[in-house]
Design a protein around this motif. Sequence first.
Motif, PDB file in Angstrom:
ATOM      1  N   THR A   1     -28.763  -9.588  11.999  1.00 18.30           N
ATOM      2  CA  THR A   1     -27.874  -9.992  13.081  1.00 18.30           C
ATOM      3  C   THR A   1     -28.410  -9.407  14.376  1.00 18.30           C
ATOM      4  O   THR A   1     -28.629  -8.206  14.471  1.00 18.30           O
ATOM      5  N   ARG A   2     -28.636 -10.278  15.348  1.00 20.27           N
ATOM      6  CA  ARG A   2     -29.151  -9.825  16.642  1.00 20.27           C
ATOM      7  C   ARG A   2     -28.232 -10.318  17.733  1.00 20.27           C
ATOM      8  O   ARG A   2     -27.471 -11.245  17.558  1.00 20.27           O
ATOM      9  N   GLY A   3     -28.348  -9.727  18.871  1.00 18.55           N
ATOM     10  CA  GLY A   3     -27.514 -10.131  19.997  1.00 18.55           C
ATOM     11  C   GLY A   3     -26.226  -9.356  20.019  1.00 18.55           C
ATOM     12  O   GLY A   3     -26.057  -8.366  19.312  1.00 18.55           O
ATOM     13  N   GLN A   4     -25.314  -9.813  20.822  1.00 18.21           N
ATOM     14  CA  GLN A   4     -24.046  -9.111  20.959  1.00 18.21           C
ATOM     15  C   GLN A   4     -22.938 -10.119  21.208  1.00 18.21           C
ATOM     16  O   GLN A   4     -23.180 -11.239  21.636  1.00 18.21           O
ATOM     17  N   GLN A   5     -21.745  -9.721  20.926  1.00 18.19           N
ATOM     18  CA  GLN A   5     -20.593 -10.574  21.156  1.00 18.19           C
ATOM     19  C   GLN A   5     -20.201 -10.513  22.624  1.00 18.19           C
ATOM     20  O   GLN A   5     -20.257  -9.466  23.260  1.00 18.19           O
ATOM     21  N   PHE A   6     -19.812 -11.653  23.191  1.00 23.33           N
ATOM     22  CA  PHE A   6     -19.348 -11.664  24.570  1.00 23.33           C
ATOM     23  C   PHE A   6     -18.425 -12.854  24.791  1.00 23.33           C
ATOM     24  O   PHE A   6     -18.423 -13.800  24.016  1.00 23.33           O
ATOM     25  N   ASP A   7     -17.627 -12.781  25.806  1.00 23.97           N
ATOM     26  CA  ASP A   7     -16.723 -13.866  26.181  1.00 23.97           C
ATOM     27  C   ASP A   7     -17.371 -14.711  27.264  1.00 23.97           C
ATOM     28  O   ASP A   7     -18.010 -14.188  28.172  1.00 23.97           O
TER      29      ASP A   7
ATOM     30  N   LEU B   1     -26.965 -17.216  26.756  1.00 24.01           N
ATOM     31  CA  LEU B   1     -27.136 -16.697  25.407  1.00 24.01           C
ATOM     32  C   LEU B   1     -28.626 -16.653  25.130  1.00 24.01           C
ATOM     33  O   LEU B   1     -29.303 -17.684  25.150  1.00 24.01           O
ATOM     34  N   MET B   2     -29.161 -15.449  24.921  1.00 22.31           N
ATOM     35  CA  MET B   2     -30.590 -15.290  24.677  1.00 22.31           C
ATOM     36  C   MET B   2     -30.780 -14.334  23.507  1.00 22.31           C
ATOM     37  O   MET B   2     -30.071 -13.344  23.385  1.00 22.31           O
ATOM     38  N   ALA B   3     -31.741 -14.662  22.645  1.00 28.81           N
ATOM     39  CA  ALA B   3     -32.061 -13.790  21.518  1.00 28.81           C
ATOM     40  C   ALA B   3     -33.517 -14.007  21.128  1.00 28.81           C
ATOM     41  O   ALA B   3     -34.041 -15.121  21.234  1.00 28.81           O
ATOM     42  N   ASP B   4     -34.163 -12.973  20.665  1.00 36.73           N
ATOM     43  CA  ASP B   4     -35.535 -13.065  20.187  1.00 36.73           C
ATOM     44  C   ASP B   4     -35.510 -13.676  18.789  1.00 36.73           C
ATOM     45  O   ASP B   4     -34.919 -13.117  17.875  1.00 36.73           O
ATOM     46  N   VAL B   5     -36.117 -14.835  18.620  1.00 37.19           N
ATOM     47  CA  VAL B   5     -36.132 -15.503  17.320  1.00 37.19           C
ATOM     48  C   VAL B   5     -37.554 -15.601  16.748  1.00 37.19           C
ATOM     49  O   VAL B   5     -37.812 -16.414  15.863  1.00 37.19           O
ATOM     50  N   GLU B   6     -38.436 -14.763  17.242  1.00 41.50           N
ATOM     51  CA  GLU B   6     -39.816 -14.780  16.752  1.00 41.50           C
ATOM     52  C   GLU B   6     -39.856 -14.492  15.257  1.00 41.50           C
ATOM     53  O   GLU B   6     -39.250 -13.543  14.768  1.00 41.50           O
TER      54      GLU B   6
ATOM     55  N   THR C   1     -28.691 -19.240  12.909  1.00 41.11           N
ATOM     56  CA  THR C   1     -27.288 -19.609  12.807  1.00 41.11           C
ATOM     57  C   THR C   1     -26.551 -19.051  14.014  1.00 41.11           C
ATOM     58  O   THR C   1     -26.641 -17.862  14.305  1.00 41.11           O
ATOM     59  N   LEU C   2     -25.841 -19.920  14.724  1.00 42.25           N
ATOM     60  CA  LEU C   2     -24.988 -19.493  15.836  1.00 42.25           C
ATOM     61  C   LEU C   2     -23.554 -19.566  15.346  1.00 42.25           C
ATOM     62  O   LEU C   2     -23.116 -20.598  14.852  1.00 42.25           O
TER      63      LEU C   2
END
Length: 53
Positions: A5-11, A20-25, A31-32
């Motif tokens: 699980t990467r990223g963070q929760q936000f409103d 919404l940005m995440a490293d998917v390398e 899955t979002l």
Amino acid sequence: MTRVTRGQQFDARMDSPRDLMADVEGVDELTLQVQCQYPGGSVIFTAARVSQG
């Protein structure tokens, strides 16, 4: 398969959208998971894309 699980929760709201940005390398599956606090509510992704860095 290993799940991470990467990223963070936000409103985000219509009047205050968020990026919404995440490293998917190196991932094989992405899955979002999106929740809306209003029954029957909608989530709209604008200018959505998945790209290499």
